[in-house]
Write an enzyme that holds these catalytic residues in place. Structure first.
Site, PDB file in Angstrom:
ATOM      1  N   ARG A 155      34.350  49.190  45.939  1.00 44.13           N
ATOM      2  CA  ARG A 155      33.591  49.680  44.614  1.00 44.13           C
ATOM      3  C   ARG A 155      34.421  50.372  43.476  1.00 44.13           C
ATOM      4  O   ARG A 155      35.806  50.686  44.357  1.00 44.13           O
ATOM      5  CB  ARG A 155      32.771  50.756  45.605  1.00 44.13           C
ATOM      6  CG  ARG A 155      31.857  51.646  44.733  1.00 44.13           C
ATOM      7  CD  ARG A 155      31.436  53.291  44.818  1.00 44.13           C
ATOM      8  NE  ARG A 155      30.438  53.098  46.017  1.00 44.13           N
ATOM      9  CZ  ARG A 155      29.522  53.648  46.265  1.00 44.13           C
ATOM     10  NH1 ARG A 155      29.702  55.301  45.505  1.00 44.13           N
ATOM     11  NH2 ARG A 155      29.050  53.548  47.290  1.00 44.13           N
ATOM     12  N   ASP A 169      24.356  48.570  42.797  1.00 45.93           N
ATOM     13  CA  ASP A 169      26.362  48.953  43.251  1.00 45.93           C
ATOM     14  C   ASP A 169      26.149  46.963  42.504  1.00 45.93           C
ATOM     15  O   ASP A 169      25.181  46.447  42.522  1.00 45.93           O
ATOM     16  CB  ASP A 169      26.372  48.523  44.271  1.00 45.93           C
ATOM     17  CG  ASP A 169      28.085  48.526  44.374  1.00 45.93           C
ATOM     18  OD1 ASP A 169      28.392  49.207  43.024  1.00 45.93           O
ATOM     19  OD2 ASP A 169      28.606  49.679  45.896  1.00 45.93           O
ATOM     20  N   ASP A 193      18.700  48.462  50.647  1.00 47.89           N
ATOM     21  CA  ASP A 193      19.493  49.359  49.803  1.00 47.89           C
ATOM     22  C   ASP A 193      20.717  48.848  50.322  1.00 47.89           C
ATOM     23  O   ASP A 193      20.317  49.668  51.725  1.00 47.89           O
ATOM     24  CB  ASP A 193      19.474  50.912  49.172  1.00 47.89           C
ATOM     25  CG  ASP A 193      19.998  51.655  48.994  1.00 47.89           C
ATOM     26  OD1 ASP A 193      20.211  51.146  47.594  1.00 47.89           O
ATOM     27  OD2 ASP A 193      20.513  52.493  48.845  1.00 47.89           O
ATOM     28  N   THR A 209      24.172  51.015  49.547  1.00 46.26           N
ATOM     29  CA  THR A 209      25.084  52.241  49.635  1.00 46.26           C
ATOM     30  C   THR A 209      24.327  53.084  50.500  1.00 46.26           C
ATOM     31  O   THR A 209      23.164  53.321  49.801  1.00 46.26           O
ATOM     32  CB  THR A 209      25.906  52.635  47.976  1.00 46.26           C
ATOM     33  OG1 THR A 209      26.053  51.662  47.383  1.00 46.26           O
ATOM     34  CG2 THR A 209      26.379  53.549  48.351  1.00 46.26           C
TER      35      THR A 209
END
Length: 1185
Positions: free
Chosen positions: A641, A706, A491, A493
């Site tokens: 982000r 994301d 993953d 984040t």
């Protein structure tokens, strides 16, 4: 109706119904009564019992053993027990027992009692049910015609829950109690004798007792009974350890306490273990360590909950009640649980009493009003406890392969036993009973009694090493899988990138990508950032999402306990948050109703503030600024982000209007308030770890929620992608898809027509690929075959929902890849559960261990002080035996009494085996709640992904240790089969003292092999994934050929140098040292030492022989003893070992053959290793520069 047709649920695979037969008709009684009758008649009436006295007794013993074995098989296997003791019954109303077979890795099959109880006092209809692994299954006679898991009230309309007023009638309550049982999480700790009986009937224990029985028949009374006594003591110590573990687990169950419950139209206090699903209860802040008693749905009043006990996630979660939710839909636990459900075993940190202005239930203790959804072992905590209790089978690597390997060795043993019987019966005077006994001993020698301990030691050593590195494992059988990993999925984040976020500022307000510091942003933008979040102020500070904390700190505002946000300095008015529509990974946005009073006015101005993914909010804005897409895409490409901010003036509203406003009404016609830019720096060791994983021959993939541009930027930085361009699958319009590079310079069709013929070498070799969640859904629906082809070449999956993460993992598994998934245990649960090795890391934990690590050159590194003491005493024991040799007189091989010195040696051997068992016990740490996450089999207490390397290292080490143990056991078994058959008939035997010392060496070497530690760095080479492979079979057969040739040559040489012997050797005479005996003893010791030295793998997966000091010294010590015996340096020393003095020329031949044997075996193994000894990563996953 037969209910075993299909899998019932995640736990139960099938259920078969049975009725037990009368005892006399059981399969282990009735057929044997007939057999005994036939035997008696044949022995007495047909053959004559005097002429065939021995044959008759051997046949009787054979039938007796067969009957005992049949009884034991009924005990070992539920399937055999059903076959022999029950008859099949299709009608559940008649059946009294059920055979329940669980799904893989969920414990073992059981035969359980089927209960029949009246549904209620008035009705005559009976409920048919059974309990398996603390879970109740009920017969569904109407629809499914099979047993179904107990249905809890978890799928009603939300309105049903809010309007429910608890149980009004005692009859309804009694029916619910009868159906669901008590809310207890109690473990039943069995009695000592029950556990001992279970261990004493285990296959290997029975096998050891059988061997002891054979030794007794061979007149080794004293030794045999002593061994039996030691075996019983060993098992008792293991049972004690098991009882200690069980009482540890028992402490994990929740203790009952008083709680307010609404029954019969009034609030009353009852104990929490009396709760049933459907009760309405009041829950307040947890006092005296009282945890939430079961899974509850929050009806009135919000609260903040610490869920670290279950998920390991240390950030407390905000829970909202159903008061402000759209009620005309069903409860969906997959999406609603995160926001509206309090899980059993969690802790309420703060609660807000329900509002007095709204009608509805209010508890006298001012707690939050909740509805009981699930109780006892069906709660989230109960399921985790069940995994720890039943899911953990002490499985060694590849159980089926182990069994097949033993069968492979049995072929050689049968051949050897047949040879002894055929050759032995040529002598008419030879005792057939003794001959039969010897044949049986040969067959039993194939399976070394220490095999189960050796195999589980390797797994348990890894478990202990991992727990020292703060990695906890609830499913030990997965450790060897970690040695075979092909694809590591991460993953992004919170896993690869840090949670210490940096707020760069706001962009897009003037239509450019210029970033303005947050302090210079207009008030409209600041208000959105200040109010649109889920942060809560508790007594011990601000809790919530680290990203939201960072943005609030950047604008220098603060949250008060009364859900208000105020600026620390400046003139801006404070704001109150009236209602939140929380962020969800499906919707990718969050919205809030907030309000503020303007200076000089008492009226509250209401405002809707929204934040979310730029592409999600795009259609919600009333007008878009110029360059909207270009600005956020450009910023995303830099790896930041980007969140879009929006707001809408709502004017003046009444309380009722605020409550009734829907999410859809807020999230439309918004005014654009800018993009907030947050950069997520990589964790400090992400680069090193990914580099190590890539260099150690693994494929790496990123699966993140994301956006694709940020994900691709991180992937490039971490070298996930390394080719000239990364293509992202884009949707141009309705059904028009295509590949587009990140800088938008390359555009291609989904399946390039000009590349079809040479797709692998052209298209796949040239580009890296990134697929979004939408693209994934479209691709698997429109082009399933192409999806399978491209899957191994995709490096990034972006904007994927949790369910899609799960799908990616299962897709890799369906292509035959062994997968590892690493993520934080919240939105990755499905993927972590489905991967072969799921690793949950705790994103808010420290990334370094708290205390200073031990020096790596400490010889006892990785052991507790108690364990290192035990190892030291094992070494002292071995030395003590050496010292005792000087006082030991020569022993006869058939004496039933032992001299005091021999007793001491036997005790020393038993003590060493006891130490081995104790070390195994200590190596099996209990995983506690809070250490384990409900998300994954492996949980790291640190936030660093370094744990992935630790798990792979331990996995490889365990895999290689298991493999080399099998090679050593195979060679020893083959040599033993030869020496016990051919050499036995030549009258060759060892003295008790020689045999004991040989056994002692074997046990010590195995102990030290299983304690090998992995190297600090992962190697590029991959270990072989299983026992049956070309390398193992070839090296075992070639080494055996070398050993066999040397043994045969030396036996012939010894016979030539010895005086001629009679045709049929007297096998009963006492042991006498001779040239032949001494030669065979010296070479068999050499064979054992060289087998360990040659087959110890060492680098590149674990410590080399030189680094494994304990094993090295034991081999060097034994080797020098053998060399001293062969060369005859100390004649007195040889005499103590009952070795004759070799003639000088013969001594030269002996030493030459010993050296040749070692050298040739070493060459054979290394050639096989060079040709066949390396595991390979599938070609599609290999990094192509």
């Amino acid at each position: 109706m037969d209910s075993s047709s299909s899998s019932l649920d995640d736990l139960v695979h099938s259920v078969g119904l049975y009725v037990p037969r009368p005892l006399i008709l059981h399969g282990y009684i009735f057929p044997f009564l007939i057999l005994y009758g036939v035997w008696g008649w044949a022995w007495v009436a047909v053959y004559g019992w005097e002429e065939y006295f021995e044959a008759g007794l051997i046949t009787l013993a054979g039938i007796g053993c067969l009957q005992i074995l049949t009884c034991l098989f009924c005990h070992w296997s539920v399937h055999v027990r059903c076959l022999f003791t029950c008859r099949r019954e299709n009608d559940p109303r008649v059946a009294t027992v059920a055979k329940v077979v669980p799904t893989p890795n969920n414990g073992s099959p059981e035969l359980v009692k089927v209960h029949k109880t009246l549904i209620s006092k008035d009705s005559k209809e009976k409920s048919i049910w059974f309990i398996f692994q603390k879970t109740k299954y009920i017969w569904d006679s109407e629809e499914k015609k099979q047993f179904v898991g107990l249905q809890f009230p978890i799928d009603h309309q939300l309105r049903t829950y809010t309007e429910w007023r608890g149980y009004q009638e005692d009859t309804d309550l009694a029916a619910a109690e009868g159906r669901y049982g008590k809310n207890e999480l109690q473990m039943d700790v069995p009695e000592f004798m029950d556990l001992f009986r279970e261990r004493a009937t285990a296959p290997f224990f029975v096998f050891q007792v059988f061997c002891v029985g054979l030794w007794c028949l061979d007149e080794y009374w004293y030794y045999s009974l002593f061994t039996l006594f030691m075996l019983v003591i060993f098992e008792c110590t293991l049972v004690q350890q098991q009882l200690r573990n069980m009482s540890e687990i028992r402490k994990m169950g929740a203790k009952p306490y008083m709680i307010q419950v609404y029954r019969n139209k009034r609030w009353r206090s009852i104990m929490t273990d009396q709760l049933v699903p459907g009760d309405v209860v009041s829950v307040g802040r947890s006092q005296n360590d009282n945890l939430v008693p079961c899974d509850l749905l929050l009806l009135r009043g919000p609260c903040v909950v610490d869920e670290s006990m279950l998920t390991g996630e240390s950030v407390p979660q905000m829970k909202e009640s159903l008061e402000a939710v759209e009620l005309d839909r069903e409860l969906d636990l997959a999406t609603d649980a995160k926001l509206h459900v309090l899980f059993g075993g969690t802790k309420v940190v703060q609660h807000t009493p329900p509002s007095k202005t709204v009608t509805g239930l209010r508890a006298p203790d001012n707690g939050c009003v909740c509805y009981v959804l699930r109780t006892n072992f069906n709660t989230a905590q109960g399921k985790l406890l069940r995994t720890i209790l039943y899911g953990v089978s002490r499985v060694t690597a590849n159980n089926l392969e182990t069994f097949a390997f033993i069968l492979f060795l049995l072929i050689f043993a049968i051949a050897a036993a047949s040879y002894v019987w055929i050759k032995g019966t040529e002598d008419p005077n030879r005792n057939r009973y003794k001959l039969f006994l010897e044949c049986t001993l040969i067959l039993t020698s194939v399976v070394p009694p220490e095999l189960p301990i050796e195999l589980s030691l390797a797994v348990n050593t890894s478990l202990l090493s991992l727990s020292k590195l703060f990695v906890y494992c609830t499913e030990p059988f997965r450790i060897p899988f970690a040695g075979k990993i092909d694809v590591c999925c991460f993953d992004k984040t919170g896993t690869l990138t840090s949670d210490d976020l940096v707020v760069e500022g706001v962009a897009g307000l003037d239509g450019t990508s210029k970033v303005v510091p947050v302090g210079e942003a207009p008030l409209e933008t600041i208000q959105v950032v200040a109010s649109c979040h889920s942060l809560v102020q508790l007594e011990d500070g601000l809790v919530g999402d680290p990203q939201e904390k960072a943005t609030l700190a950047a604008i220098d505002w603060t949250v008060t306990k009364g859900e208000a946000v105020v600026p620390r300095k400046g003139k801006a008015p404070g704001m109150k948050i009236f209602h939140r529509f929380h962020f969800s990974s499906q919707l990718k946005r969050m919205s809030v109703i907030t309000g503020f009073t303007q200076p000089g006015s008492a009226d509250v101005m209401y405002l809707a503030t929204v934040k979310g993914a730029p592409e999600t909010l795009r259609p919600m804005f009333s007008s878009l600024p110029p360059n909207y897409d270009n600005v956020y895409l450009e910023l995303s490409r830099r790896g930041a982000r980007v969140l879009a901010l929006g707001r809408k003036e709502l004017g003046r509203l009444s309380h009722a209007e605020v409550r009734e406003t829907t999410r859809e009404a807020l999230e439309c016609k918004l005014t654009f308030a800018g993009f907030i830019i947050i950069s997520c720096p990589l964790k400090r060791d992400s680069k090193e770890v990914i580099k190590e994983v890539l260099q150690s021959s693994h494929g790496v993939v990123m699966i993140t929620g994301d956006n694709s541009l940020t994900a691709c930027h991180v992937a490039k930085e971490l070298k996930f992608t390394h080719k000239k361009a990364t293509l992202v699958l884009q949707n141009y319009n309705q059904d028009q898809w295509g590949w587009e590079s990140i800088d938008q310079t390359i555009k291609m069709e989904v399946i390039p027509t000009n590349e079809i013929k040479d797709m692998k070498n052209g298209f796949f070799r040239t580009y890296d690929f990134c697929i979004t969640g939408e693209g994934l859904t479209w691709l698997k629906r429109q082009h399933p075959k192409f999806f399978k082809d491209i899957l191994p070449h995709v490096r990034v999956f972006a904007r994927v929902a949790p369910k899609q993460k799960e799908f990616v993992i299962t897709a890799y598994k369906s292509l035959g890849y062994t997968t590892l998934m690493c993520g934080d245990g919240t939105n990755d649960v499905g993927a972590l559960k489905h991967a072969h090795c799921g690793v949950a890391i705790l994103s808010n934990a420290p990334d370094r261990p708290p205390q200073r690590k031990k020096r790596s050159d400490d010889p006892n590194n990785g052991m507790t002080p108690g364990m290192s003491e035990k190892l030291e005493s094992a070494r002292k024991l071995a030395r003590k035996v050496e010292k005792q040799k000087a006082q030991t007189p020569p022993a006869s091989s058939r004496q039933s009494k032992m001299t005091p010195q021999q007793e001491q040696i036997t005790k020393a051997q038993a003590q060493l085996q006891k130490l081995l068992q104790e070390l195994e016990e200590e190596n099996n740490p209990v995983v506690k709640l809070g250490d384990a996450s409900i998300a994954a089999p492996f949980t790291s207490k640190l936030s660093s992904i370094q744990c992935v390397c630790h798990i792979i290292k331990q996995g490889r080490c365990t895999l290689v240790t298991t493999l080399q143990m099998f090679k050593i056991l195979a060679l020893n078994a083959l040599i033993l089969a030869y020496s016990q058959s051919v050499l036995y008939l030549d009258g060759i035997k060892f003295s008790d003292y020689q045999a004991t010392l040989q056994g002692l060496l074997l046990a010590a070497c195995f102990l030290f092999i299983s304690r090998s530690k992995p190297l600090k760095v992962l190697s590029k080479e991959r270990p072989l994934p299983n026992i049956f492979n070309v390398y193992t079979i070839m090296t075992v057969l070639l080494q055996f050929a070398v050993h066999f040739t040397c043994l045969w040559f030396l036996v012939n040489q010894a016979n030539e140098w010895s005086p001629p012997k009679e045709k049929f050797v007297d096998l009963e005479k006492e042991f006498e040292p001779s040239l032949l005996n001494s030669t065979v003893y010296v070479i068999s010791m050499t064979l054992q030492i060289s087998t360990f030295a040659i087959n110890y793998r060492g680098h590149p997966f674990m410590e080399s022989l030189l680094e494994n000091k304990a094993l090295l010294y034991s081999l060097l010590g034994s080797g020098s003893v053998v060399l001293a015996l062969a060369v005859g340096i100390v004649p007195e020393f040889a005499q103590q070992f009952e070795i004759v003095d070799f003639p000088p020329e013969y001594r030269i031949i002996l030493v030459k053959v010993l050296v040749a044997d070692f050298t040739l075996s070493l060459i054979a193994d290394r050639v096989c290793l060079f040709l066949f000894g390396e595991g390979r990563l599938p070609s599609e996953l290999r990094k192509i520069a």
